[in-house]
Motif scaffolding. Structure first.
Motif, PDB file in Angstrom:
ATOM      1  N   GLU A   1      -1.144  -3.424   2.395  1.00 37.90           N
ATOM      2  CA  GLU A   1      -2.499  -3.259   2.656  1.00 37.90           C
ATOM      3  C   GLU A   1      -3.035  -3.719   3.983  1.00 37.90           C
ATOM      4  O   GLU A   1      -2.857  -4.946   4.286  1.00 37.90           O
ATOM      5  CB  GLU A   1      -3.426  -3.870   1.543  1.00 37.90           C
TER       6      GLU A   1
ATOM      7  N   LYS B   1       0.881  -1.253   0.092  1.00 32.29           N
ATOM      8  CA  LYS B   1      -0.032  -0.031  -0.014  1.00 32.29           C
ATOM      9  C   LYS B   1       1.080   1.261   0.062  1.00 32.29           C
ATOM     10  O   LYS B   1       0.589   2.179  -0.550  1.00 32.29           O
ATOM     11  CB  LYS B   1      -0.813  -0.212   1.231  1.00 32.29           C
TER      12      LYS B   1
ATOM     13  N   THR C   1      -3.776   1.046   6.321  1.00 35.15           N
ATOM     14  CA  THR C   1      -2.538   0.853   6.616  1.00 35.15           C
ATOM     15  C   THR C   1      -1.962   1.818   7.809  1.00 35.15           C
ATOM     16  O   THR C   1      -2.186   2.881   7.431  1.00 35.15           O
ATOM     17  CB  THR C   1      -1.659   0.803   5.100  1.00 35.15           C
TER      18      THR C   1
END
Lengths: 258, 264
Positions: B29, B3, B182
């Motif tokens: 993520e 992410k 995240t």
């Protein structure tokens, strides 16, 4: 009756009341004539006479018009310039040195030039008052903008506010307390300069009343004008405070908790 | 899936101070990554770069594969201090975090979050009327109202007492489990890092560098009294000790005339 301690403001009245009563008695018993310092009863008489004849109202209206307009122009210009120099580094470098240089000139030193340029009537008086109001407002707004907490600006940035959004939603509210404080200082100076303006030549106004009282040897007229000045100044300041209270309720101050 | 990626980021200030050197950190993520380090190791600087409050001198920061330029609508933050806006009431402060939401949704979420953080009924109060821990709860709610993809935590618990800190850890973990942002957090507290993080990045100073990255393979909810937890903490502390040992000068300069120390 509640004890004195329960009403702290009463304590402040002790000295003026004792002095007033003493002076009244001194004159009533004939120890002094009270010609140069009339006792409270005579001041009240003069005030009532001046008010009845409409003379007092005329002077108050003239003075308040000058104060009102002068304050409006001075405060508006001071705020605008403060915002401009506070917001832009270029404007700051360009304008602030000149403004500071002008500030170094004692405001009353402008009187002859103002009269020469603007005549002896209203315009020169308004210019003088506006000038008196301008500087404290300008300085107050400028320093308030410069002192806005950088950390709160960062909050605005992290949550996606534009520069305009930050100005409206963070800088604006953050500057508000200092702005009102500056306006109050400005208003105080406005009252100072309206006296100066009216002493330098006027046919009406409380300042004129002061001068008239001096020339006619009427201490009571002078004192009435002084007391009216004090009352008006306090009233105008209170109005400013009343306007500011709902806007500054968030402040963690003693006043907010009263 | 990655992410957040911090790729070879360097930061040198205008005065020549090298704050960060070749930082490589990534967060998957829904992962919680803790940056652990002492003061002056550049961890807050790193977080400011990710928040977009400052620009790296070189290198790139990618969110969902896209490089970020400045602040980003999917990145939100909780700072060391609550930083609530004193002129907004508590509910309005939470709503402030949801600039992109429409008004009804913003108010609905703010009300739900107020309840979630245990401050239902406090919405109309001023921030000044709240305790430090309560203010930090509001700051957490403000950061989460917009359902950010990445949440940055800059030592938001460091100024709190241990009791309040523990309860805020639970709050953050609960909200994380619901919203799955995240999280990139910065801390100097080993216990905190092991409690919260999936991975711990240990940094060392002068200039700020990554010393070691460790995975925290402890099941959640974590039992802070169990021995695996202590074992993990010990591993982290050993790594910190090693980083300190490496920072000692390898060839000390002569201290006095003739190359001998004046004390010898």
């Amino acid at each position: 009756m509640k004890p004195l301690a329960a009403r702290p403001w009463l304590t402040g009245l002790i000295i003026p009341v004792v002095l007033g009563v003493t002076w009244e008695l001194t004159v009533r018993t004939g120890v002094m004539t009270g010609r140069l310092m009339p006792p409270p009863s005579r001041l009240l008489d003069s005030a009532i006479t001046l008010a009845r004849s409409g003379e007092l109202g005329l002077h108050v209206a003239a003075t308040m018009t000058r104060i009102g307009l002068g304050f409006l122009f001075g405060a508006a210009a001071g705020t605008l310039m403060g915002v401009l120099t506070g917001a832009s580094g270029l404007a700051m470098r360009l304008l602030d040195p000149s403004i500071q240089a002008l500030r170094a000139i004692p405001s009353l030193a402008w009187v002859p030039l103002f009269i020469l340029w603007l005549g002896i009537f209203e315009t020169s008086k308004l210019a003088l008052i506006a000038m008196g109001v301008f500087f404290p407002v300008y300085l107050g707004v400028l320093s308030a903008i410069q002192n806005v907490d950088r950390k709160l600006i960062e909050v605005g940035r992290v949550f996606g506010l534009s520069t305009t959004g930050i100005a409206i939603r963070i800088t604006g509210p953050a500057v508000m307390p200092a702005w009102f404080a500056a306006l109050r200082t400005g208003l105080g100076l406005g009252f100072m300069f309206v006296v100066a303006a009216e002493l330098m030549g006027a046919s009406e106004g409380l300042g004129y009343m002061l001068l008239d009282g001096q020339q006619m040897g009427r201490a009571d007229t002078i004192l009435v004008a002084m007391i009216v000045f004090a009352l008006l100044g306090k009233a105008c300041d209170s109005i400013l405070v009343a306007i500011s209270v709902p806007l500054l309720r968030w402040q963690d101050t003693v006043r907010a908790r009263l | 899936m990655t992410k957040l990626a911090i790729n070879h980021v360097n930061k040198t200030y205008a005065d020549g101070t090298e704050a960060l050197r070749d930082i490589r950190v990534h967060a998957n993520e829904g992962e919680i990554v803790a940056i652990l380090g002492g003061s002056g190791c550049g961890k807050t600087t790193l977080l400011r770069l990710v928040a977009g409050l400052d620009r790296p001198s070189s290198g790139a920061i990618l969110v969902g594969g896209e490089p970020i330029e400045g602040t980003h609508k999917t990145i939100s933050a909780v700072f060391q201090e609550p930083r609530l806006l004193p002129w907004l009431r508590v509910a309005a402060n939470i709503e402030f975090g949801g600039q992109l939401l429409d008004t009804t949704e913003r108010q609905r979420r703010a009300a739900a979050l107020l309840e979630r953080i245990g401050l239902a009924g406090y919405g109309g109060r001023w921030p000044r009327d709240l305790s430090g821990g309560q203010q930090q709860r509001v700051a957490i709610a403000r950061a989460l109202i917009g359902h950010p993809g990445v949440l940055l935590l800059d030592e938001p618990f460091s100024a709190l007492d241990p009791f309040t800190r523990a309860s805020l850890h639970q709050l953050v973990l609960g909200l994380w489990a619901e919203l799955k942002p995240t999280i990139l957090m910065v801390t100097h507290d080993v216990d905190e890092a092991v409690t919260l993080a999936d991975r711990i990045v240990i940094m060392r100073p002068k200039p700020g560098r990554v010393h070691e990255t460790m995975a925290v393979d402890l099941p959640r909810p974590r039992d802070r009294l169990a021995s695996p937890f202590d074992l993990m903490k010990r591993r982290v502390m050993r790594s910190i000790d090693r980083s300190l040992a490496e920072d000692l000068p390898t060839s000390p300069k002569p201290l006095g005339p003739g190359g001998t120390s004046p004390w010898l």
